[in-house]
Design an enzyme around this catalytic site. Structure first.
Site, PDB file in Angstrom:
ATOM      1  N   HIS A 196       0.739   0.607  10.316  1.00  0.00           N
ATOM      2  CA  HIS A 196      -0.484   1.325   9.969  1.00  0.00           C
ATOM      3  C   HIS A 196      -1.168   1.864  11.224  1.00  0.00           C
ATOM      4  O   HIS A 196      -2.340   2.232  11.197  1.00  0.00           O
ATOM      5  CB  HIS A 196      -1.454   0.405   9.219  1.00  0.00           C
ATOM      6  CG  HIS A 196      -0.822  -0.316   8.087  1.00  0.00           C
ATOM      7  ND1 HIS A 196      -0.303  -1.590   8.213  1.00  0.00           N
ATOM      8  CD2 HIS A 196      -0.585   0.068   6.807  1.00  0.00           C
ATOM      9  CE1 HIS A 196       0.211  -1.964   7.053  1.00  0.00           C
ATOM     10  NE2 HIS A 196       0.053  -0.985   6.182  1.00  0.00           N
ATOM     11  N   GLY A 219       1.917   5.161   1.172  1.00  0.00           N
ATOM     12  CA  GLY A 219       2.087   5.735   2.492  1.00  0.00           C
ATOM     13  C   GLY A 219       3.298   5.224   3.232  1.00  0.00           C
ATOM     14  O   GLY A 219       3.588   5.673   4.343  1.00  0.00           O
ATOM     15  N   GLY A 233       0.827  -1.188   0.000  1.00  0.00           N
ATOM     16  CA  GLY A 233       0.000   0.000   0.000  1.00  0.00           C
ATOM     17  C   GLY A 233       0.861   1.238   0.000  1.00  0.00           C
ATOM     18  O   GLY A 233       2.031   1.209   0.406  1.00  0.00           O
TER      19      GLY A 233
END
Length: 375
Positions: free
Chosen positions: A240, A71, A69
């Protein structure tokens, strides 16, 4: 060791993200990579960064794909290039790329109509990533593509009981293992050998992180930032913002914190999280040499990382270990999260295992031509 606390977090405050539009943040970032490194290209439709020479390279070399992902930049886009990754596939912020994106990268990595050396696909150990990779690889293999998949979980904060069948979260261990695997691919080794070394190194790597504050998602230009309670840090927080092993208050000294982090990495008597197979926790026999990586989670300065590296090196020496190589910097981040991680790679013992110690260090020292690796 500080006692675990469950202090209620204060109300969220606002933080500013200097981005054009949250929906375009990934495309903007990855397009920018091609300006920093003209030897890279970007497939905007599928969010794939790839080395320009890929159509020639893939005819005689194993190709490698890292996906995650967004980020977490510079992972993996900052590691695409000579002696490192062939391609990177990005999902949206903290979301896996789709199976269609991963399949497209596999097709790009193997020559059309010719004999392929095959492709190694790597990601962190997260459910969405593994599900989408499984779909893409099943489709690719049915179409005749040669693929090996290695998900990496190196977070020692997640013990065996908590991890269960899902296993540990992926942090920065896959970068360490890919450094060796991609160097072998560049040398022209087979997919079987590249995959063997990838999995061997991954099985000898552990990481533990500490967060000084939580992550703020760029779902708008101004976003809520969920903060930790005052004078509190969180040991083992995930990439995360997943819950960590414990919150610690008052904040310990850097020396005490580093010692606690290394206990989690090195203690072979801790049956729940003794993942790195050292022969001993102190003064190990034959496997007393390590590679260490200090990673910024986003906003931690090099100066702070260097201090933690200095402390960790002295602590390891006191326990009978030798740090043969060290690198630090923002490698796997969580946007603007404040905090750092320590990754330790147990080098092969004198007699060798899946590879000799001499080869392990040679592969680590291979020069790369990428944006983010510091050598």
């Amino acid at each position: 060791m500080a006692a675990e606390t469950q202090t209620k977090a204060p109300a969220a405050k606002e933080t500013f993200h200097f981005i054009n539009d949250p929906a375009d943040a990934i495309n903007d970032a990855l397009t920018g990579l091609t300006y920093l490194k003209p030897s890279l290209s970007y497939n905007r439709e599928y969010k794939i960064v790839y080395r320009n020479d890929l159509p020639v390279f893939n005819e005689s070399h194993v190709t490698t794909i890292g996906f995650a992902g967004g980020g977490h930049e510079p992972m993996f886009g900052g590691f695409v290039g000579h002696n490192y990754l062939s391609t990177y596939v990005s999902g949206n912020i903290f979301a896996s790329p789709t199976a269609a994106q991963i399949f497209e990268a596999i097709k790009m990595c193997q020559p059309k109509g010719g004999r392929s050396m095959g492709t190694l696909v790597v990601c962190g150990n997260y459910t969405g990533d593994i599900l989408n990779a499984g779909l893409a690889i099943t489709r690719a293999q049915a179409a005749g593509y040669k693929v090996h998949f290695t998900p990496v979980g190196d977070d020692v904060a997640v013990g065996r009981k908590k991890g269960g069948k899902v296993g540990r979260r992926g942090l920065s261990g896959h970068l360490v293992a890919l450094k060796s695997a991609c160097a072998l691919a560049q040398r022209g080794e087979s997919l079987e050998r590249v995959a063997e070394v990838m999995e061997y190194v991954a099985a000898n790597v552990g990481t533990v992180g500490v967060a000084f504050d939580r992550v703020a998602l760029p779902n708008a230009t101004i976003t809520d930032l969920q903060t930790l309670p005052p004078a509190t840090i969180e040991l083992g927080m995930g990439a995360h913002g997943e819950p960590g092993l414990q919150q610690i208050s008052p904040i310990p000294t850097p020396e005490a914190l580093t010692s606690q982090m290394l206990d989690l990495l090195l203690d072979v008597s801790d049956t729940d999280r003794a993942f790195i197979p050292f022969s001993k926790s102190t003064h190990p026999t034959g496997d007393d040499e390590v590679v260490m990586l200090l990673n910024s989670l986003g906003s931690t300065s090099d100066e702070v990382l260097a201090r933690f590296a200095e402390i960790a090196n002295a602590e390891l020496q006191g326990r009978g270990f030798k740090v043969r190589r060290l690198t630090l910097g923002p490698l796997v981040t969580s946007l603007k999260m404040s905090g750092c991680g320590i990754t330790v790679w147990r080098l092969p013992p004198d007699g060798g295992e899946a590879m000799e110690r001499k080869l392990a260090l040679e592969l680590w020292d291979e020069q790369v031509d990428v944006v983010a690796w510091r050598q």
